[in-house]
Design a protein around this motif. Structure first.
Motif, PDB file in Angstrom:
ATOM      1  N   THR A 105       7.273 -14.129   3.379  1.00  0.00           N
ATOM      2  CA  THR A 105       8.493 -13.615   3.230  1.00  0.00           C
ATOM      3  C   THR A 105       8.282 -11.942   2.608  1.00  0.00           C
ATOM      4  OG1 THR A 105       9.670 -15.477   2.492  1.00  0.00           O
ATOM      5  CG2 THR A 105      10.803 -13.529   1.808  1.00  0.00           C
ATOM      6  N   GLY A 106       7.121 -12.055   1.890  1.00  0.00           N
ATOM      7  CA  GLY A 106       6.693 -10.709   1.336  1.00  0.00           C
ATOM      8  C   GLY A 106       6.218  -9.519   2.492  1.00  0.00           C
ATOM      9  N   LEU A 107       6.292  -9.813   3.729  1.00  0.00           N
ATOM     10  CA  LEU A 107       5.822  -9.225   4.860  1.00  0.00           C
ATOM     11  C   LEU A 107       7.094  -8.503   5.086  1.00  0.00           C
ATOM     12  CD1 LEU A 107       3.381 -11.322   6.820  1.00  0.00           C
ATOM     13  CD2 LEU A 107       2.716  -9.395   5.577  1.00  0.00           C
ATOM     14  N   PHE A 108       8.148  -8.924   4.949  1.00  0.00           N
ATOM     15  CA  PHE A 108       9.358  -8.452   5.523  1.00  0.00           C
ATOM     16  C   PHE A 108      10.051  -7.610   4.467  1.00  0.00           C
ATOM     17  CE2 PHE A 108       8.660 -11.995   7.951  1.00  0.00           C
ATOM     18  CZ  PHE A 108       9.372 -11.641   9.347  1.00  0.00           C
ATOM     19  N   ASP A 109      10.799  -6.648   4.524  1.00  0.00           N
ATOM     20  CA  ASP A 109      11.405  -5.667   3.371  1.00  0.00           C
ATOM     21  C   ASP A 109      12.607  -6.663   3.129  1.00  0.00           C
ATOM     22  OD1 ASP A 109      13.297  -4.731   5.268  1.00  0.00           O
ATOM     23  OD2 ASP A 109      11.961  -3.147   5.937  1.00  0.00           O
ATOM     24  N   GLU A 110      13.007  -6.012   1.739  1.00  0.00           N
ATOM     25  CA  GLU A 110      14.463  -6.471   1.416  1.00  0.00           C
ATOM     26  C   GLU A 110      15.395  -6.783   2.270  1.00  0.00           C
ATOM     27  OE1 GLU A 110      14.897  -7.549  -2.118  1.00  0.00           O
ATOM     28  OE2 GLU A 110      13.205  -6.551  -3.377  1.00  0.00           O
ATOM     29  N   PHE A 135      15.117  -9.183   4.796  1.00  0.00           N
ATOM     30  CA  PHE A 135      15.443 -10.898   4.376  1.00  0.00           C
ATOM     31  C   PHE A 135      17.134 -10.588   4.065  1.00  0.00           C
ATOM     32  CE2 PHE A 135      15.075 -13.779   0.769  1.00  0.00           C
ATOM     33  CZ  PHE A 135      14.793 -14.797   1.480  1.00  0.00           C
ATOM     34  N   PRO A 153      12.166 -18.759   0.284  1.00  0.00           N
ATOM     35  CA  PRO A 153      11.137 -17.796   0.603  1.00  0.00           C
ATOM     36  C   PRO A 153       9.717 -18.719   1.000  1.00  0.00           C
ATOM     37  CG  PRO A 153      12.152 -16.857  -1.300  1.00  0.00           C
ATOM     38  CD  PRO A 153      12.607 -18.301  -1.114  1.00  0.00           C
ATOM     39  N   GLY A 154       8.956 -18.140   1.747  1.00  0.00           N
ATOM     40  CA  GLY A 154       7.741 -18.813   2.048  1.00  0.00           C
ATOM     41  C   GLY A 154       6.777 -17.793   1.831  1.00  0.00           C
ATOM     42  N   PRO A 155       5.635 -18.306   2.240  1.00  0.00           N
ATOM     43  CA  PRO A 155       4.180 -17.162   2.070  1.00  0.00           C
ATOM     44  C   PRO A 155       4.275 -15.927   2.662  1.00  0.00           C
ATOM     45  CG  PRO A 155       3.418 -19.440   2.499  1.00  0.00           C
ATOM     46  CD  PRO A 155       5.023 -19.390   2.870  1.00  0.00           C
TER      47      PRO A 155
END
Lengths: 343, 256
Positions: free
Chosen positions: A184-189, A192, A180-182
């Motif tokens: 990745t948290g913008l995408f939902d589970e 991803f 994951p990168g900086p």
């Protein structure tokens, strides 16, 4: 010491001088650049007995016709291409000796995208910002044209025996390990997760800057991407365009971008995507940071690993235990058996 | 542990500094997701702090608009150790309310607005709710900071302009702006290093060359420098472009 010249009699549309690039200049807006398959330069260094990777000709899909003005060893690595020296077929993933007056013809890739022609004394064109690499996107250097003459360094050991190694397979797609990168948290589970369960195809669009992927699966988008501040981007980042198709960045990518990135391909798996021809199947597999860090190898360590795989190109008959099963001509094998052995 | 946690999908935070893994040998310290003034100031202050800190195992520091990328030498320091050192640095101050140090260097760049050098000036001014002349006056009166260098070699992102300059990118790409084009969008100006397609609005042009690969200092502008735009006529710009001096009439004032 001068090793004469390399003369390009004819050349494919995208042939350029590439080395390990210009790392450390992102703050100036310059991405690493350099070979899109650095492993090919490491393989060539092993074959030629060089202590470090040498600047080489990177040939996208097709090569050209080449001559030299002084004897030198050459190495052929990266995507296997049709190669002949004065009409004699040459083994890929090997070193060979080339004499002045002989014509080296390198044709189409049989697999993969980028083949590399390396000279034992190196290519000695002028350095720009510490590297001989053409960075086409940054406007440094350019693709080579027919008629060009490039200075070569002298081969330190022109009589050293020709060697061969089995190249790490990276020419037929497969699995790209990602972390994951900086962003990745913008995408939902679920989005991803879908990245790892989807089979992608290398799209037609692709170059030294990056490669687009296609799939039948729903678009991988983030509804948090709007209004995002532009941020640093780098090789390996999987950028999601507005349409939700992944675009994997390669050596010559821009250094700042606005599209969100769902993750990053590990550096050791980048040759696999750079070398994927259009239509090749690729998958992503998420690994942990610890796994990724354990796989991080500098080129020094990679070179050691490649050296361990070297074998003489034509083996001494005494070393062949099943000698009687080979067709012998004047005590050496025709070499074809070895090709088959190595696929 | 903290790093893995910060990375889980769906966990992006709008605020508070976050330390995030960035590729095979990097960590990113991010202060916000959008280009808001206090996050920009925080990134600039933190960049300055890291540059002065002499952190062991640090190989490269890359400032961006609201973040700072730190690349480490994996053979000298582990990712977790580097994250811990950054955590310590971050705990030194409330970066989001820190006032950035004044710029050491101020660049004065001649630019020609409108006409053939800025074909989108009228449209952009209208979108900002200003007359073209008021737009020029406001932009030249604003002290601009080099927020980041990137996308292309030497190419600066300058900002921030007042809120009414929060213009969207054009829906249709301009197929080619020339090298030296000064373009506006999202409260920022970009000065193009090379001829390029763009969705930003070209309002002006300069003869200042932001990337000079054959010189010792190939990238004259640095993140954190202040930039002042000085309007000149189209004819004067033509003369500067024709002269071919990479400085394009610019001068750099160094504050002590």
């Amino acid at each position: 010491m001068s090793g004469g010249s390399l003369i390009l009699r004819s050349v494919g549309p995208s042939v350029s001088v590439q080395d390990m690039g210009r790392p450390g200049r992102m703050a100036q807006g310059i991405s690493r650049g350099g070979a899109v398959d650095p492993l090919a330069l490491v393989e060539a260094a092993a074959l030629l007995g060089s202590r470090k990777p040498l600047p080489a000709l990177e040939m996208a899909v097709s090569g050209g016709r080449f001559e030299v003005t002084a004897p030198t060893r050459i190495a052929l690595t990266g995507a296997p291409m049709q190669a002949e020296l004065d009409g004699r077929p040459l083994r890929w993933g090997a070193s060979h000796r080339m004499e002045p007056g002989e014509v080296l013809s390198i044709g189409a890739a049989r697999a993969g995208m980028f083949g590399y022609l390396t000279f034992a004394g190196g290519i000695e064109t002028a350095e720009v910002l510490g590297s001989r690499s053409a960075h086409l996107a940054a406007g440094i250097g350019s693709a080579l044209e027919a008629g060009a003459r490039l200075p070569l360094g002298a081969d330190p050991e022109p009589d050293a025996p020709a060697m061969v190694l089995t190249q790490d397979d990276r020419f037929s797609g497969g699995t790209l390990r990602i972390i994951p990168g900086p962003q990745t948290g913008l995408f939902d589970e679920a989005t991803f997760a879908r990245l790892s369960t989807t089979e992608f195809t290398r799209a037609r669009q692709g170059n030294r800057q990056g490669v687009a992927l296609e799939s039948d699966a729903p678009a991988l988008t983030s509804d948090k991407a709007k209004g995002l501040a532009s941020d640093v981007i780098f090789e390996g980042d999987i950028q999601m365009t507005g349409a939700g198709t992944p675009y994997v960045l390669l050596a010559e990518c821009q250094t700042i971008g606005g599209y969100p990135r769902i993750g990053t391909v590990l550096p050791c798996d980048l040759p696999r995507i750079a070398q994927a021809a259009p239509g090749t199947k690729l998958r992503f597999k998420a690994v942990t940071l610890d796994e990724a860090d354990a796989l991080a190898l500098r080129w020094e360590a990679q070179l050691q690993a490649q050296r361990a795989k070297l074998r003489p190109l034509i083996r001494d008959p005494h070393d062949i235990h099943d000698l009687l099963s080979y067709q012998l001509i004047s005590g050496v094998t025709a070499g074809r058996e070895l090709e088959e052995e190595n696929g | 542990m903290m790093l893995e946690e910060a990375l889980r999908p769906g966990t992006a935070q709008a605020h508070s500094p976050q330390i995030l893994p960035a590729g095979g040998d990097g960590l990113l310290v991010r202060f916000a997701l959008v280009a808001e003034p206090r996050a920009i100031a925080a990134a600039q202050s933190f960049h300055q702090r890291v540059t002065e800190s002499d952190l062991a195992g640090l190989r490269e520091v890359v400032p961006s608009l609201v973040s700072v990328l730190l690349r480490f030498d994996p053979e000298a320091v582990t990712r977790a150790e580097m994250a811990e050192r950054l955590e310590t640095l971050l705990s030194e101050a409330d970066w989001l309310s820190a006032a950035p140090h004044p710029a050491q260097r101020v660049w004065h760049l001649p630019v020609a607005f409108g006409g053939e050098h800025g074909p989108d000036l009228e449209e952009a001014a209208k979108l900002a709710g200003l007359s073209p002349q008021a737009a020029i006056d406001e932009i030249t009166a604003t002290p601009l900071s080099v927020l980041a260098i990137g996308f292309a070699p030497g190419q600066p992102y300058l900002g921030l302009l007042p809120e009414h300059w929060n213009l969207a990118r054009r829906s249709e790409l301009n197929p080619r702006v020339p090298k030296g084009a000064l373009c506006v969008a999202v409260r920022q100006l970009v000065l193009f290093a090379n001829a390029s397609p763009t969705g930003w609005h070209q309002i002006a042009r300069t003869a200042f060359d932001v990337f000079r690969p054959d010189q010792t200092d190939p990238v004259p502008l640095h993140a954190g420098d202040e930039v002042r735009l000085a309007p000149v006529s189209g004819t004067e710009m033509d003369a500067l472009l024709k002269a071919g001096d990479p400085m394009g009439g610019a001068r750099c004032e160094v504050r002590s």
